[in-house]
Design an enzyme around this catalytic site. Structure first.
Site, mmCIF file in Angstrom:
data_model
loop_
_atom_site.group_PDB
_atom_site.id
_atom_site.type_symbol
_atom_site.label_atom_id
_atom_site.label_comp_id
_atom_site.label_asym_id
_atom_site.label_seq_id
_atom_site.Cartn_x
_atom_site.Cartn_y
_atom_site.Cartn_z
ATOM 1 N N ASP A 1 53.284 46.624 -92.545
ATOM 2 C CA ASP A 1 54.186 46.062 -93.543
ATOM 3 C C ASP A 1 55.525 45.686 -92.939
ATOM 4 O O ASP A 1 56.169 44.728 -93.360
ATOM 5 C CB ASP A 1 54.374 47.083 -94.677
ATOM 6 C CG ASP A 1 54.985 46.483 -95.923
ATOM 7 O OD1 ASP A 1 54.957 45.244 -96.060
ATOM 8 O OD2 ASP A 1 55.475 47.248 -96.765
ATOM 9 N N HIS B 1 56.200 53.789 -102.676
ATOM 10 C CA HIS B 1 56.509 52.780 -101.660
ATOM 11 C C HIS B 1 57.724 51.991 -102.159
ATOM 12 O O HIS B 1 57.601 51.088 -102.977
ATOM 13 C CB HIS B 1 55.291 51.857 -101.485
ATOM 14 C CG HIS B 1 55.437 50.832 -100.412
ATOM 15 N ND1 HIS B 1 54.632 50.827 -99.291
ATOM 16 C CD2 HIS B 1 56.264 49.775 -100.272
ATOM 17 C CE1 HIS B 1 54.960 49.805 -98.526
ATOM 18 N NE2 HIS B 1 55.957 49.149 -99.102
ATOM 19 N N HIS C 1 61.321 49.712 -101.736
ATOM 20 C CA HIS C 1 62.101 48.753 -100.961
ATOM 21 C C HIS C 1 63.573 48.927 -101.325
ATOM 22 O O HIS C 1 63.895 49.388 -102.427
ATOM 23 C CB HIS C 1 61.642 47.321 -101.253
ATOM 24 C CG HIS C 1 60.352 46.966 -100.582
ATOM 25 N ND1 HIS C 1 60.185 45.839 -99.811
ATOM 26 C CD2 HIS C 1 59.153 47.593 -100.564
ATOM 27 C CE1 HIS C 1 58.947 45.783 -99.354
ATOM 28 N NE2 HIS C 1 58.301 46.844 -99.798
ATOM 29 N N CYS D 1 57.758 41.218 -97.923
ATOM 30 C CA CYS D 1 56.463 40.664 -98.303
ATOM 31 C C CYS D 1 56.490 39.156 -98.137
ATOM 32 O O CYS D 1 57.375 38.489 -98.669
ATOM 33 C CB CYS D 1 56.132 41.017 -99.757
ATOM 34 S SG CYS D 1 54.602 40.261 -100.345
ATOM 35 N N ASN E 1 61.761 47.647 -96.297
ATOM 36 C CA ASN E 1 61.236 48.906 -96.815
ATOM 37 C C ASN E 1 62.270 50.022 -96.668
ATOM 38 O O ASN E 1 63.234 49.919 -95.907
ATOM 39 C CB ASN E 1 59.992 49.311 -96.012
ATOM 40 C CG ASN E 1 58.810 48.434 -96.267
ATOM 41 O OD1 ASN E 1 58.157 48.549 -97.289
ATOM 42 N ND2 ASN E 1 58.506 47.545 -95.329
#
Length: 302
Positions: free
Chosen positions: A21, A212, A214, A245, A254
């Site tokens: 990612d 998860h 950001h 993304c 992130n």
């Protein structure tokens, strides 16, 4: 100084997503050897899980076109190194590479399912069902991500009930864990608590959930703390705060693994990661990318 709060978990698992990612949105292709060295350094720093790459079609994410070559370079490592698989073809490629841990990536919203998966909201589950069935039948561990859980740049705020419904469908397929994604970084602590409570109310054990976050609006650590208070013990994070993304321009970096580790250390929560080694790794990776790390802790200690 360490101030232990007995109401918080004693130990958490940090699920490192930097190599996949974190790097997937880089405009300049990172050499396979550099990616392999990045993974090895992360493992050496004590990360218990390192997600390495994705078997998406190279046209979708050119940065990850070397997935098979990267895994061949890495060989067998001491910790799980999961890969993302978008469909049955991706699973076949992952199986050929000898992987033991895979992940699927769904959306809580209709628009992002269309943009990220070229699918409708409902059809994405039909696409994943044979992937999860085959992988689990063959003894692989399957993790599921659900994105846009707090807000969507096209649809706006996302209802908690919709996120829970999407997550339940993935868990009911056979996924062992569900990672709840704040893809564009709009979550706030109260929303995090409400979502975890809603999953618990729907019969989902909190141990099956991961978060998860950001850091688009600087809320990632505050949200992680709220999740800890709600009993979450698995957190996705990206070394050096890398990431975003490719299908959502507002999805910036992130939660930085170093920033999470610093907070956990101060709370006396065990995690097994050596901060100094991790900072050196992220400083090295930032040099490979030709820019400063966005992680506050890396900038302070690097």
């Amino acid at each position: 100084m360490v101030e232990r709060d007995p109401a918080l978990p004693e130990r958490v698992t940090i699920y490192e997503v930097g190599p996949r990612d974190g790097l997937q949105n880089e405009s300049t292709v990172v050499p396979t050897k550099v990616k392999a060295e990045f993974v090895r350094r992360l493992v050496a720093a004590g990360l218990p899980v390192v997600e390495t790459t994705s078997f998406v079609h190279p046209r979708w994410v050119p940065q990850l076109a070397d997935a098979a070559d990267l895994l061949a370079d890495l060989g067998e490592l001491a910790v799980p190194t999961p890969v993302l698989v978008p469909n049955e073809k991706g699973l076949e490629r992952a199986l050929a590479a000898g992987v033991k841990h895979v992940a699927v990536f769904a959306s809580a919203t209709e628009t992002f399912a269309e943009k990220n998966l070229a699918s409708t909201y409902d059809d994405q589950f039909a696409m994943f069902e044979p992937v999860v069935e085959k992988a689990t039948r063959l003894g692989l561990d399957v993790r599921a991500y659900v994105s846009m859980c707090f807000g969507d740049p096209w649809e706006g705020p996302v209802q908690v009930a919709r996120v829970v419904a999407a997550g339940r469908r993935l868990l009911d397929m056979g996924a062992s864990q569900l990672s709840i994604g704040d893809t564009i970084g709009v979550a706030t602590p109260g929303h995090v608590r409400s979502l975890v409570d809603a999953f618990s109310g729907a019969g989902v054990d909190v141990d099956r959930l991961a978060m998860h976050f950001h850091d688009t609006y600087g809320q990632a650590l505050a949200n992680a703390y709220a999740a800890l208070e709600s009993g979450i013990t698995t957190f996705d994070a990206s070394a050096g705060g890398l990431g975003g993304c490719p299908y959502a321009e507002s999805a910036t970096g992130n939660l930085a693994t170093e920033d999470l580790v610093w907070m956990l250390d101060g709370l006396g929560i065990e995690h097994g990661v050596r901060l100094d080694d991790l900072v050196r790794t992220s400083t090295w990776m930032a040099e490979q990318l030709g820019r400063e790390s966005p992680s506050a802790v890396v900038r302070a200690l690097g």
